[in-house]
Motif scaffolding. Structure first.
Motif, PDB file in Angstrom:
ATOM      1  N   ALA A   1       0.840  -1.284  -0.120  1.00 35.67           N
ATOM      2  CA  ALA A   1      -0.159   0.042   0.153  1.00 35.67           C
ATOM      3  C   ALA A   1       1.084   1.329  -0.102  1.00 35.67           C
ATOM      4  CB  ALA A   1      -1.043   0.038   1.230  1.00 35.67           C
ATOM      5  N   PRO A   2       0.433   2.357  -0.476  1.00 38.39           N
ATOM      6  CA  PRO A   2       1.240   3.575  -0.653  1.00 38.39           C
ATOM      7  C   PRO A   2       1.570   4.028   0.657  1.00 38.39           C
ATOM      8  CG  PRO A   2      -0.790   3.813  -1.986  1.00 38.39           C
ATOM      9  CD  PRO A   2      -0.790   2.659  -1.367  1.00 38.39           C
ATOM     10  N   HIS A   3       0.748   3.956   1.705  1.00 39.89           N
ATOM     11  CA  HIS A   3       1.390   4.428   3.123  1.00 39.89           C
ATOM     12  C   HIS A   3       2.642   3.323   3.612  1.00 39.89           C
ATOM     13  CE1 HIS A   3      -1.707   1.485   4.102  1.00 39.89           C
ATOM     14  NE2 HIS A   3      -1.121   1.259   5.338  1.00 39.89           N
ATOM     15  N   ASP A   4       2.492   2.156   2.987  1.00 40.16           N
ATOM     16  CA  ASP A   4       3.696   1.129   3.529  1.00 40.16           C
ATOM     17  C   ASP A   4       4.791   1.691   2.764  1.00 40.16           C
ATOM     18  OD1 ASP A   4       1.987  -0.271   5.217  1.00 40.16           O
ATOM     19  OD2 ASP A   4       1.345  -1.800   3.394  1.00 40.16           O
ATOM     20  N   ASP A   5       4.851   1.978   1.649  1.00 32.86           N
ATOM     21  CA  ASP A   5       5.800   2.520   0.873  1.00 32.86           C
ATOM     22  C   ASP A   5       6.662   3.672   1.428  1.00 32.86           C
ATOM     23  OD1 ASP A   5       5.893   0.420  -1.195  1.00 32.86           O
ATOM     24  OD2 ASP A   5       4.261   1.512  -2.226  1.00 32.86           O
ATOM     25  N   ILE A   6       5.770   4.515   1.577  1.00 33.34           N
ATOM     26  CA  ILE A   6       6.256   5.945   2.248  1.00 33.34           C
ATOM     27  C   ILE A   6       6.942   5.764   3.619  1.00 33.34           C
ATOM     28  CG2 ILE A   6       5.477   8.199   3.508  1.00 33.34           C
ATOM     29  CD1 ILE A   6       3.047   7.886   1.276  1.00 33.34           C
ATOM     30  N   ALA A   7       6.415   4.530   4.647  1.00 36.98           N
ATOM     31  CA  ALA A   7       7.070   4.422   5.773  1.00 36.98           C
ATOM     32  C   ALA A   7       8.554   3.667   5.399  1.00 36.98           C
ATOM     33  CB  ALA A   7       6.167   3.336   6.582  1.00 36.98           C
ATOM     34  N   ALA A   8       8.401   2.730   4.502  1.00 37.51           N
ATOM     35  CA  ALA A   8       9.712   1.983   3.994  1.00 37.51           C
ATOM     36  C   ALA A   8      10.757   3.079   3.421  1.00 37.51           C
ATOM     37  CB  ALA A   8       9.457   0.944   3.136  1.00 37.51           C
ATOM     38  N   ILE A   9      10.318   3.983   2.692  1.00 40.85           N
ATOM     39  CA  ILE A   9      11.108   4.947   2.075  1.00 40.85           C
ATOM     40  C   ILE A   9      11.472   5.764   3.354  1.00 40.85           C
ATOM     41  CG2 ILE A   9      11.410   7.169   0.548  1.00 40.85           C
ATOM     42  CD1 ILE A   9       9.474   5.626  -1.363  1.00 40.85           C
ATOM     43  N   SER A  10      10.936   6.217   4.327  1.00 37.33           N
ATOM     44  CA  SER A  10      11.278   6.922   5.402  1.00 37.33           C
ATOM     45  C   SER A  10      12.247   6.271   6.022  1.00 37.33           C
ATOM     46  CB  SER A  10      10.116   7.389   6.292  1.00 37.33           C
ATOM     47  OG  SER A  10       9.225   8.098   5.569  1.00 37.33           O
TER      48      SER A  10
ATOM     49  N   PRO B   1       9.044  15.045   5.681  1.00 33.93           N
ATOM     50  CA  PRO B   1       9.025  14.404   4.305  1.00 33.93           C
ATOM     51  C   PRO B   1       7.819  14.570   3.490  1.00 33.93           C
ATOM     52  CG  PRO B   1       8.472  12.720   5.942  1.00 33.93           C
ATOM     53  CD  PRO B   1       9.087  14.255   6.495  1.00 33.93           C
ATOM     54  N   GLU B   2       7.983  14.821   2.063  1.00 27.75           N
ATOM     55  CA  GLU B   2       7.097  14.953   1.179  1.00 27.75           C
ATOM     56  C   GLU B   2       7.493  13.793   0.270  1.00 27.75           C
ATOM     57  OE1 GLU B   2       6.421  18.921  -0.145  1.00 27.75           O
ATOM     58  OE2 GLU B   2       7.634  19.624   1.381  1.00 27.75           O
ATOM     59  N   ILE B   3       6.620  12.691   0.011  1.00 29.17           N
ATOM     60  CA  ILE B   3       7.098  11.534  -0.595  1.00 29.17           C
ATOM     61  C   ILE B   3       5.855  11.064  -1.564  1.00 29.17           C
ATOM     62  CG2 ILE B   3       7.661   8.963  -0.595  1.00 29.17           C
ATOM     63  CD1 ILE B   3       8.831   9.655   2.214  1.00 29.17           C
ATOM     64  N   GLU B   4       6.311  10.871  -2.698  1.00 26.96           N
ATOM     65  CA  GLU B   4       5.177  10.608  -3.934  1.00 26.96           C
ATOM     66  C   GLU B   4       5.606   9.482  -4.362  1.00 26.96           C
ATOM     67  OE1 GLU B   4       2.556  12.335  -4.677  1.00 26.96           O
ATOM     68  OE2 GLU B   4       2.726  13.840  -3.267  1.00 26.96           O
ATOM     69  N   VAL B   5       4.783   8.327  -4.261  1.00 26.09           N
ATOM     70  CA  VAL B   5       5.023   6.988  -4.960  1.00 26.09           C
ATOM     71  C   VAL B   5       4.432   6.886  -6.253  1.00 26.09           C
ATOM     72  CG1 VAL B   5       4.888   4.509  -4.513  1.00 26.09           C
ATOM     73  CG2 VAL B   5       5.444   6.078  -2.539  1.00 26.09           C
ATOM     74  N   ALA B   6       5.083   6.294  -7.213  1.00 25.34           N
ATOM     75  CA  ALA B   6       4.400   6.081  -8.409  1.00 25.34           C
ATOM     76  C   ALA B   6       3.222   5.049  -8.449  1.00 25.34           C
ATOM     77  CB  ALA B   6       5.271   5.813  -9.865  1.00 25.34           C
ATOM     78  N   PRO B   7       2.298   5.051  -8.934  1.00 26.30           N
ATOM     79  CA  PRO B   7       1.148   4.052  -8.940  1.00 26.30           C
ATOM     80  C   PRO B   7       1.493   2.932  -9.605  1.00 26.30           C
ATOM     81  CG  PRO B   7       0.072   5.988  -9.584  1.00 26.30           C
ATOM     82  CD  PRO B   7       1.524   6.541  -9.468  1.00 26.30           C
ATOM     83  N   ASP B   8       1.182   1.902  -9.167  1.00 33.70           N
ATOM     84  CA  ASP B   8       1.487   0.335  -9.965  1.00 33.70           C
ATOM     85  C   ASP B   8       1.406   0.292 -11.279  1.00 33.70           C
ATOM     86  OD1 ASP B   8       2.590  -0.295  -7.188  1.00 33.70           O
ATOM     87  OD2 ASP B   8       0.680  -1.289  -6.826  1.00 33.70           O
ATOM     88  N   ASP B   9       0.263   1.190 -11.704  1.00 34.18           N
ATOM     89  CA  ASP B   9      -0.194   0.787 -13.219  1.00 34.18           C
ATOM     90  C   ASP B   9       0.575   1.933 -13.866  1.00 34.18           C
ATOM     91  OD1 ASP B   9      -1.426   3.137 -12.025  1.00 34.18           O
ATOM     92  OD2 ASP B   9      -3.549   2.380 -12.933  1.00 34.18           O
ATOM     93  N   ALA B  10       1.380   2.925 -13.461  1.00 33.57           N
ATOM     94  CA  ALA B  10       1.880   3.906 -14.012  1.00 33.57           C
ATOM     95  C   ALA B  10       3.247   3.587 -14.689  1.00 33.57           C
ATOM     96  CB  ALA B  10       2.278   5.235 -13.210  1.00 33.57           C
TER      97      ALA B  10
END
Length: 159
Positions: free
Chosen positions: A2-11, A73-82
Motif C-alpha cells: 500500500a502507498p502508506h507502507d511504501d512511504i514508511a519504508a522510504i522514510s 518528508p514529502e514523498i510521492e510514490v508512482a502508482p503500480d499501473d503507471a
C-alpha cells in the motif's frame, strides 16, 4: 504494498542513510543505494555510489562529528499501473552540524533534499539519486566563535 507502507519504508531508508552516515557504518551506508545511484550535495557531485561512499568514508571518518536530521518528508510514490511504477520521489528538510576538532572548525546548516527512489530486486526501496541545496550555512572557528560566517541566499555579510 500500500502507498502508506511504501512511504514508511522510504522514510526508514532515509533515516538509515542518515544514521549510518553519522555513525560511520560505511558498509550499511552503501546498502542504501541503487547500483546506478548519483548524488549532488550543493555542487559536490557523484556519478556512482562507490565514489560517494568512498568520499564519505575518507572525509567524514574518525574525528569528524556529525549530526544529520531530515524531517518534514514529502514523498510521492508512482502508482503500480503507471509507466514509472516502482519509483518514488522525496523532498526532506535537512538540519545538519559538523564539528572537526582537529581543524577547530564547525558548521551548522539547513537544506532541502531532493531524492529519487527505486524499488530493488527484493522489493525494498533504494536511493537512486540524492542531493540537497542549502538554505543557509553557518561556519566558525572553534577558537573564535564570535566570528561566525553566515552564507545563504538571503544572508547579509556582517562587517
Amino acid at each position: 504494498m500500500a502507498p502508506h507502507d511504501d512511504i514508511a519504508a522510504i522514510s526508514r531508508l532515509k533515516y538509515r542513510y542518515l544514521r549510518c552516515l553519522d555513525t560511520k557504518q560505511w558498509e550499511d551506508f552503501a546498502t542504501c543505494f541503487a547500483p546506478d545511484a548519483t548524488a549532488d550535495y550543493n555542487g559536490l557531485v557523484f556519478s556512482e555510489p562507490t565514489a560517494l561512499v568512498d568520499f564519505m568514508r575518507t572525509n567524514m571518518g574518525a574525528g569528524v562529528l556529525t549530526m544529520h536530521q531530515a524531517h518534514h518528508p514529502e514523498i510521492e510514490v508512482a502508482p503500480d499501473d503507471a509507466e514509472d511504477a516502482g519509483t518514488a520521489t522525496g523532498t526532506w528538510y535537512l538540519h545538519d552540524k559538523v564539528i572537526v576538532d582537529a581543524h577547530r572548525f564547525a558548521l551548522e546548516g539547513g537544506a532541502f533534499y531532493s531524492d529519487r527512489y527505486v524499488r530493488g530486486a527484493d522489493g525494498g526501496w533504494l536511493i537512486q539519486h540524492t542531493g540537497y541545496r542549502r538554505t543557509f550555512e553557518l561556519t566558525w572557528d572553534l577558537d573564535d566563535p564570535a566570528r561566525v560566517r553566515v552564507a545563504g541566499p538571503e544572508a547579509r555579510a556582517r562587517g
